[in-house]
Design an enzyme around this catalytic site. Structure first.
Site, PDB file in Angstrom:
ATOM      1  N   LYS A 196     -27.092  18.258  -8.479  1.00 37.40           N
ATOM      2  CA  LYS A 196     -27.317  17.739  -7.110  1.00 37.40           C
ATOM      3  C   LYS A 196     -28.327  16.597  -7.064  1.00 37.40           C
ATOM      4  O   LYS A 196     -28.241  15.728  -6.198  1.00 37.40           O
ATOM      5  CB  LYS A 196     -27.881  18.842  -6.203  1.00 37.40           C
ATOM      6  CG  LYS A 196     -26.947  19.954  -5.871  1.00 37.40           C
ATOM      7  CD  LYS A 196     -27.655  21.049  -5.096  1.00 37.40           C
ATOM      8  CE  LYS A 196     -28.510  21.926  -5.980  1.00 37.40           C
ATOM      9  NZ  LYS A 196     -27.876  22.909  -6.822  1.00 37.40           N
ATOM     10  N   VAL A 243     -21.867  20.982  -4.346  1.00 34.64           N
ATOM     11  CA  VAL A 243     -21.944  21.710  -3.074  1.00 34.64           C
ATOM     12  C   VAL A 243     -20.872  22.794  -3.068  1.00 34.64           C
ATOM     13  O   VAL A 243     -19.698  22.512  -3.273  1.00 34.64           O
ATOM     14  CB  VAL A 243     -21.717  20.771  -1.861  1.00 34.64           C
ATOM     15  CG1 VAL A 243     -21.980  21.530  -0.565  1.00 34.64           C
ATOM     16  CG2 VAL A 243     -22.608  19.550  -1.934  1.00 34.64           C
ATOM     17  N   GLY A 270     -30.477  38.379  -9.414  1.00 32.94           N
ATOM     18  CA  GLY A 270     -30.272  37.065 -10.017  1.00 32.94           C
ATOM     19  C   GLY A 270     -29.834  36.015  -9.000  1.00 32.94           C
ATOM     20  O   GLY A 270     -29.423  34.912  -9.371  1.00 32.94           O
ATOM     21  N   ASP A 325     -32.774  22.952  -1.137  1.00 35.24           N
ATOM     22  CA  ASP A 325     -31.418  22.988  -1.717  1.00 35.24           C
ATOM     23  C   ASP A 325     -30.332  22.696  -0.656  1.00 35.24           C
ATOM     24  O   ASP A 325     -29.524  21.775  -0.849  1.00 35.24           O
ATOM     25  CB  ASP A 325     -31.204  24.354  -2.400  1.00 35.24           C
ATOM     26  CG  ASP A 325     -29.791  24.571  -2.852  1.00 35.24           C
ATOM     27  OD1 ASP A 325     -29.438  24.072  -3.937  1.00 35.24           O
ATOM     28  OD2 ASP A 325     -28.999  25.217  -2.123  1.00 35.24           O
ATOM     29  N   LYS A 351     -27.732  19.410  -0.233  1.00 33.43           N
ATOM     30  CA  LYS A 351     -26.273  19.562  -0.124  1.00 33.43           C
ATOM     31  C   LYS A 351     -25.716  18.885   1.129  1.00 33.43           C
ATOM     32  O   LYS A 351     -24.667  18.243   1.070  1.00 33.43           O
ATOM     33  CB  LYS A 351     -25.905  21.046  -0.151  1.00 33.43           C
ATOM     34  CG  LYS A 351     -26.127  21.657  -1.540  1.00 33.43           C
ATOM     35  CD  LYS A 351     -26.050  23.153  -1.488  1.00 33.43           C
ATOM     36  CE  LYS A 351     -26.110  23.769  -2.876  1.00 33.43           C
ATOM     37  NZ  LYS A 351     -26.328  25.228  -2.829  1.00 33.43           N
ATOM     38  N   GLY A 355     -22.787  30.341  -9.268  1.00 33.17           N
ATOM     39  CA  GLY A 355     -22.262  31.120 -10.395  1.00 33.17           C
ATOM     40  C   GLY A 355     -21.610  30.204 -11.415  1.00 33.17           C
ATOM     41  O   GLY A 355     -20.988  29.205 -11.061  1.00 33.17           O
TER      42      GLY A 355
END
Ligand code: NAP
Length: 360
Positions: free
Chosen positions: A137, A164, A218, A232, A236, A334
């Protein structure tokens, strides 16, 4: 694309992976696991000529290419890639220059201060005539115009679907399926960690309890500030506004408020009023036609589609001038998902290269 006997002609792309962590390995696994399908259905084959990562090692093999399955196994077993066949010891920028790859797969860490090291990697690749697929990003949020102009001037592609909502299609969706529309506004849940925390708070857990659970699972990092202080999702929505609404937003000027000041009583009051508290990132055109964006906690009525997007799921509602709103819901993080986004970008680059050849 078709041979004279009707079969898809297979073309090989040379790939250089810079950064070989969770996302790059996810992409590599998709390539390895779907090799036959990618050849048969897309005429796609790849030769990985370089992998560079500070801890996992740096390897260059221009002739035979690097065995990707073996590289994944090596990394899984915590062995250095430098045990494998090829030239070793080059730094990332030396690797890019020496690789003569067709595509740079850039998946180093996101730096929202100055975009490095990804920014320099992408510039070096575009300057060197390579196409780029990145999940990073930082460079895209901070230097969108500079990088897209550079790519254009070099006749190269810069693709960043997984920056994104990971592998959930947004940028490709706009480019192919929503082409011909003008995007008027965007509104979404673009950060899984904060959505998880707010969902847990809605079920009676305190902020600190919910954050601790997110860290145990996690979903949140040891230092969660990038998520809970909304850096974050601000990055995006900057990327989305610039890429989908032809805006010229400066990430550092996007108004943002995270979730650190939300207390149980705010969530309880929302529930009492039949509302749901969500961290909403949005972008719209003001009366002067300029695009404005923000990220802030927002109370949604229960009838709002976004109110029902729980846990780590992400969603984006797209308003356009051609049809009613379209909402897309999917995973926002992920290795498998973001790695898939990278694979889709690589396949798009492959397809566009084939199309360009047909036109020549
Ligand atoms: N994970 C996700 O769900 C997800 C989703 C969408 C987008 N992304 C983005 O995708 C990128 C990769 O994420 P990730 O989860 O794969 O992170 P990661 O597991 O930390 O992998 C990044 C890798 O890049 C390496 N690296 C750092 N500096 C480098 C350099 N100068 N040259 C070459 N390699 C370098 C790191 O090595 P060291 O660890 O030794 O520093 C690390 O192995 C990030 O920008 C992230 O924001 C991630």
């Amino acid at each position: 694309m078709q041979s004279s006997r009707g079969r898809l002609r297979v073309r090989e792309l040379k790939l250089a992976f810079i950064g070989f962590g969770t996302v790059a390995q996810g992409c590599a696994r998709h390539i390895v696991n779907n090799r036959q399908r990618l050849e048969q259905e897309h005429g796609f084959r790849c030769k990985v000529v370089a992998i560079s990562d500070p801890a996992k090692g740096s390897l260059l093999n221009l002739n035979e290419g690097i065995d990707l399955e073996q590289a994944l196994q090596h990394v899984n077993e915590r062995k250095t890639l430098e045990d494998l066949n090829g030239k070793t010891g080059l730094c990332s920028t030396e690797t890019i220059a020496a690789s003569h790859a067709d595509v740079l797969v850039e998946a180093t860490w996101t730096n929202l201060e100055n975009g490095e090291p990804g920014l320099s990697h992408i510039i070096a690749a575009l300057e060197g005539g390579m196409d780029v697929a990145t999940s990073n990003k930082g460079p895209i949020a901070l230097a969108f115009k500079k990088l897209t102009n550079l790519a254009k001037s070099k006749g190269r592609q810069l693709r960043f679907e997984s920056t994104v909502m990971s592998g959930t299609p947004l940028l490709n969706l706009r480019e192919f399926c929503l082409s011909g529309s003008k995007i008027r506004a965007l509104r979404g849940i673009l950060n899984g960690t904060t959505n998880y925390i707010l969902t847990e708070m809605g079920e009676g857990r305190s902020y600190s309890e919910a954050l601790r659970r997110a860290q145990e699972l996690g979903y949140a990092e040891a230092d969660p500030s990038g998520d809970v202080e909304a850096h974050d999702p601000a990055a995006k929505i900057t990327i989305l506004a610039n890429a989908l609404m032809e805006a010229d937003l400066d990430f550092k000027r996007v108004e943002k408020e995270g979730i650190t000041r939300i207390e149980m009583k705010d969530v309880e009051k929302a529930i009492e009023d039949g509302r749901v508290l969500k961290l909403i990132a949005s972008a719209h055109r003001n009366e002067r036609g300029q695009v404005e964006a923000s990220v802030k906690p927002t109370l949604l009525p229960e009838t709002d589609t976004l109110a029902h997007v729980g846990g780590v799921m992400n969603a984006l509602q797209i308003s356009m001038d051609t049809q009613p709103d379209v909402t897309i819901i999917g995973p926002g993080a992920g290795g498998d998902s973001a790695g898939y986004g990278l694979l889709v970008d690589i396949l798009t680059i492959h397809r566009m290269r084939l199309n360009a050849k047909l036109v020549e």
